[in-house]
Design an enzyme around this catalytic site. Structure first.
Site: not given
Length: 502
Positions: A119, A149, A223
Site C-alpha cells: 500500500h 500487503d 508502514s
C-alpha cells in the site's frame, strides 16, 4: 534504655544497612529489570543505515475540467498563478495533479533489494528511496502481493548497501522487547521501543492475517518499516495501526517473518507469488456445525465444495469433510488451513487428516498453484453464470408450483425442468428446491433464500421434499437441536448451514 530510645536505635541500624546496600549496588528495589534494555543506542546505531524512507508520486487527472484561470500578461500575480497551477496540463482543461506519499522500507540485500508494504507504493508512477545519509535513488517495482500487503523494490547503488537479516518470528513471545524504525509523519530515522503485546492477530486485512501486535510507537509513515528483535533481526514488517486519531495509541500490527519471508523470496526470485492450492471451498466450523457433526468441540475447516479442475481429482476430499491437520500442522480454525496451504510448495504431495462420517482418516493430495486456481475458479463461475437463464419475465410465481408442507420454515418442491427454469438453477445441481422461506423462521435467520437447493440434510442426500421432512424428524428423535443442511445456489456452489429444529 527507654522504649523510644530502642526504637530510634533500630531505625538507625536499618538506615545504615540500606545506605550500605545502595553503596554496594544491592538494593533490588531500584535495580533495573535484568531483561529490559537499559539502552538500545548501540543496536539502533547498527541498523539505522539499513532502514529507508520511500517517497512515491502519482499523477492523477483532476476531476475539475474547468479551464485554468488567466491573468493579464505582466501582472504582479503572474508568478503566483504559475506556481499554483504548476504541473497542470493545457489551459483548455484536463489538467493533472501530482499526489505524493511517504512510507518506510528496509534493505535485505546489499545489491539493492528493499522490502516495503504494497500500500506504500500502490499506484505510484515514480518511487524514490531516501537513505539515512540523505542520498536518493530511483527504485523499480520487482513484485507485489496484495494478500499480505508486501512489495519488493530494486535500486542500483554504486556501492554495497547496509542490509539486515530476517529472524524467526515463531521464537518471539508475548512480552519480548522489540524495536521499530521508520519514517513516521515524514520524520525519517525514528526509533521506538516496546514489547510484543499479542501474536496471531486477525484484523480482517487479508486471507492470511497472523499479525504481531506491538505497543512500540507506529504511526503513519511507518508502514513498510521493520520491527526488530533485540538481536537486530527483522521479525515483522510494520503494516497497520488502530487509532481514532491517526497517531499511535500503542496498538500496531506487523506481518510476521514466518509469513513474510517466503513471500519476499518469491517476489524477489520470480516477481510474483507461487502459493500452494488445495482446490477446496471451506467455511468455519461453528458450535452448531460441530454439534451436528458430533465433534467434541469446534475445530478444523469444513469443506463446502470441491473446485472442478483443481488438485482433487479422485475424491480424496469431499464436501462435508472436516480438515483437522494439513502436512503435519494442526488446523484449529479455518484460517490455519489457508495459511498452511499457501506456505506449501506447488506440486508438493501432502498428508491431509480429515473427519468423514465421524471417523478420522488421512488422505494424500498433490497441491496445485493458487494463482492458477484463481483463474480456474473465476472461469468456472463465469461459465456457470453464462449457462443460467436469468430471465424472470412471464414465469409462474413460486406459489403456483407444487410445494410440500412447511419444513423448518421452508416450503419445498421437487427439482424438475419447471423449477430449474423458475429459479435459473444449473443442470448439474441436484436436490430439493426451496420455493419459499417464511419471514422470521429459523431458515430465514440463516439467510436461506428461495431458489437454494437442499443437497443434503444431516450428511444424507435428499431427492424429494418428503426425504427432507423424514430426515428432520429422524434428527429430532435422535435428540438433535440443529439440522445441518448442505445447500447449493443456482450455479452449484455449496455451503453448509445449521437450522434450529426447536
Amino acid at each position: 534504655m527507654s522504649t523510644r530510645s530502642k526504637s530510634f536505635g533500630a531505625l538507625a541500624l536499618v538506615a545504615s544497612l540500606l545506605l550500605s546496600n545502595v553503596a554496594m549496588g544491592q538494593t533490588a528495589a531500584v535495580r533495573p529489570p535484568s531483561n529490559g534494555p537499559a539502552s538500545v543506542a548501540d543496536l539502533a546505531a547498527g541498523l539505522l543505515d539499513a532502514v529507508v524512507n520511500i517517497s512515491t508520486s502519482q499523477r492523477v487527472k483532476n476531476d475539475d475540467d474547468a479551464p485554468t484561470p488567466q491573468v493579464p500578461e505582466g501582472s504582479p500575480y503572474q508568478d503566483f498563478f504559475d506556481e499554483f497551477f504548476k504541473g497542470q496540463a493545457d489551459k483548455g482543461g484536463n489538467r493533472q495533479r501530482t499526489v505524493n506519499s511517504l512510507g518506510s522500507g528496509f534493505v535485505i540485500d546489499p545489491a539493492g533489494v528493499i522490502v516495503t508494504n504494497n500500500h506504500v507504493i500502490e499506484g505510484a508512477d515514480d518511487i524514490e528511496v531516501i537513505f539515512a545519509n540523505g542520498s536518493k535513488l530511483k527504485a523499480k517495482l520487482v513484485g507485489k502481493d496484495t494478500k499480505t500487503d508486501l512489495a519488493v523494490l530494486k535500486v542500483e547503488p554504486k556501492a554495497p548497501l547496509k542490509a539486515v537479516p530476517f529472524g524467526d518470528s515463531r521464537k518471539m513471545r508475548i512480552g519480548d522487547w522489540v524495536m521499530a524504525i521508520g519514517n513516521p509523519f515524514g520524520f525519517g530515522g525514528s526509533v521506538s521501543v516496546g514489547i510484543i503485546s499479542a501474536r496471531g492477530r486477525n484484523i480482517n486485512a487479508g486471507p492470511y492475517d497472523n499479525f504481531i501486535q506491538t505497543d512500540a510507537a507506529i504511526n503513519r509513515g511507518n508502514s513498510g518499516g521493520p520491527l526488530f528483535n533485540m538481536q537486530g533481526e527483522v521479525i515483522g514488517i510494520n503494516t497497520a495501526i488502530i487509532s481514532p486519531t491517526g497517531g499511535s495509541i500503542g496498538i500496531g500490527f506487523s506481518v510476521p517473518t514466518e509469513l513474510a519471508a517466503n513471500v519476499v523470496l518469491q517476489l524477489k526470485d520470480f516477481g510474483e507469488t507461487r502459493r500452494g492450492w488445495l482446490g477446496v471451498r471451506i467455511q468455519p466450523v461453528t458450535d452448531d456445525i460441530a454439534e451436528s457433526l458430533k465433534l467434541a468441540a469446534p475445530r478444523g475447516a469444513l469443506v463446502s465444495g470441491i473446485i472442478e479442475g483443481g488438485p482433487i481429482t479422485k475424491g480424496e476430499i469431499k464436501a462435508g469433510d472436516v480438515i483437522i491437520k494439513f502436512d503435519g500442522k494442526d488446523v484449529s480454525e479455518m484460517r490455519d488451513l489457508q495459511r498452511a496451504v499457501a506456505e506449501s510448495g506447488v506440486g508438493k504431495a501432502v498428508d491431509v487428516a480429515i473427519i468423514r462420517d465421524g471417523k478420522e482418516q488421512t488422505v494424500k493430495v498433490t497441491l496445485g498453484r493458487l494463482e492458477d486456481g484463481e483463474d480456474v475458479a473465476n472461469a468456472s463461475a463465469t461459465t456457470s453464470d453464462e449457462g443460467v437463464d436469468e430471465k424472470k419475465t412471464d414465469q409462474p410465481p413460486a406459489a403456483e408450483m407444487p410445494a410440500s408442507d412447511t419444513v423448518l420454515g421452508m416450503k419445498l418442491t421437487t427439482l424438475n425442468a419447471e423449477s430449474r427454469k423458475k429459479f435459473g438453477i444449473a443442470d448439474d445441481v441436484e436436490g430439493v428446491v426451496i420455493a419459499e422461506v417464511q419471514a422470521g423462521s429459523a431458515a430465514a435467520e440463516r439467510r436461506v433464500e428461495p431458489g437454494d437447493v437442499i443437497v443434503e440434510v444431516g450428511q444424507e442426500a435428499m431427492d424429494t421434499p418428503d426425504d427432507v421432512s423424514d430426515r428432520v424428524e429422524e434428527l429430532k428423535s435422535d435428540g438433535r437441536r440443529n439440522a445441518l443442511l448442505m445447500l447449493a445456489n443456482k450455479t452449484g456452489e455449496l455451503r453448509f448451514v445449521t437450522v434450529r429444529m426447536e
